[in-house]
Design a protein around this motif. Structure first.
Motif, PDB file in Angstrom:
ATOM      1  N   UNK A 133      38.335  24.082  34.801  1.00  0.00           N
ATOM      2  CA  UNK A 133      39.277  22.968  34.611  1.00  0.00           C
ATOM      3  C   UNK A 133      38.896  21.788  35.494  1.00  0.00           C
ATOM      4  N   UNK A 134      38.500  22.082  36.719  1.00  0.00           N
ATOM      5  CA  UNK A 134      38.063  21.023  37.628  1.00  0.00           C
ATOM      6  C   UNK A 134      36.827  20.326  37.060  1.00  0.00           C
ATOM      7  N   UNK A 182      40.723  33.976  36.513  1.00  0.00           N
ATOM      8  CA  UNK A 182      41.589  32.812  36.746  1.00  0.00           C
ATOM      9  C   UNK A 182      40.930  31.837  37.718  1.00  0.00           C
ATOM     10  N   UNK A 183      40.213  32.352  38.723  1.00  0.00           N
ATOM     11  CA  UNK A 183      39.479  31.464  39.630  1.00  0.00           C
ATOM     12  C   UNK A 183      38.383  30.727  38.867  1.00  0.00           C
ATOM     13  N   UNK A 184      37.683  31.446  37.999  1.00  0.00           N
ATOM     14  CA  UNK A 184      36.657  30.813  37.165  1.00  0.00           C
ATOM     15  C   UNK A 184      37.280  29.719  36.307  1.00  0.00           C
ATOM     16  N   UNK A 185      38.413  30.022  35.700  1.00  0.00           N
ATOM     17  CA  UNK A 185      39.075  29.051  34.830  1.00  0.00           C
ATOM     18  C   UNK A 185      39.514  27.817  35.606  1.00  0.00           C
ATOM     19  N   UNK A 243      33.466  27.627  28.392  1.00  0.00           N
ATOM     20  CA  UNK A 243      33.539  28.726  29.357  1.00  0.00           C
ATOM     21  C   UNK A 243      34.994  29.114  29.639  1.00  0.00           C
ATOM     22  N   UNK A 244      35.882  28.105  29.774  1.00  0.00           N
ATOM     23  CA  UNK A 244      37.301  28.374  30.011  1.00  0.00           C
ATOM     24  C   UNK A 244      37.865  29.211  28.863  1.00  0.00           C
ATOM     25  N   UNK A 280      31.308  22.508  40.627  1.00  0.00           N
ATOM     26  CA  UNK A 280      32.498  23.174  40.080  1.00  0.00           C
ATOM     27  C   UNK A 280      32.113  24.085  38.909  1.00  0.00           C
ATOM     28  N   UNK A 281      31.257  23.607  38.032  1.00  0.00           N
ATOM     29  CA  UNK A 281      30.861  24.368  36.844  1.00  0.00           C
ATOM     30  C   UNK A 281      30.130  25.660  37.239  1.00  0.00           C
TER      31      UNK A 281
END
Length: 159
Positions: free
Chosen positions: A119-120, A112-115, A135-136, A85-86
């Protein structure tokens, strides 16, 4: 044309260090090549899989033809859910930054996909590791500083 020479297994640790070194020297192509040599000997080498994803995504903003499918080929082989995920988030973030440099048409959605990936990753992060949060926050700051907004999608003529 050429038959590539096989890396010796006892040289893998040194090769991994060289790959990291070439990434630091801003030579992601050399780092990627070294990782391919490592993966030819140890296809499941997690460090090499992560390094090749980073090396490939280092090239997004430099007009190299690095397709998402090619990066995904290595991302899916990363074992840990957190790590997958990261590093998927990092890939989206770097794609978004490259898009932003070229006018930013889809940058907001990529950030937003990266964020979402960060979050995951945050939800399963190892204790004491807030890398996904950092990173977020970085993505959020870029969106706010650049006043990025979702793209307006036109109505489908069938509606």
């Amino acid at each position: 044309m050429f038959e590539l020479k096989r890396l010796h297994s006892e040289a893998i640790a040194a090769a991994l260090e060289k790959a990291k070194h070439y990434r630091l020297l801003n030579e992601p192509g050399a780092a990627e090549s070294i990782c391919l040599d490592i993966l030819a000997v140890e296809p499941d080498n997690q460090e090499a899989l992560i390094d090749i994803v980073l090396a490939m995504s280092d090239r997004f903003g430099k007009d190299y033809a690095v397709g998402d499918a090619r990066v995904t080929e290595y991302l899916v082989r990363i074992r840990g859910d957190y790590e997958r995920a990261y590093y998927t988030g990092i890939t989206y973030e770097r794609r978004a930054k490259a898009d932003l440099e070229k006018g930013g048409v889809g940058a907001y959605e990529l950030f937003r996909q990266a964020m979402a990936c960060f979050e995951k990753a945050e939800s399963m992060r190892p204790v004491g590791n807030d890398d996904a949060i950092l990173r977020w926050n970085g993505c959020a700051r870029i969106i706010m500083r650049n006043n990025l907004e979702p793209r307006e999608m036109g109505h489908d003529f069938l509606e």
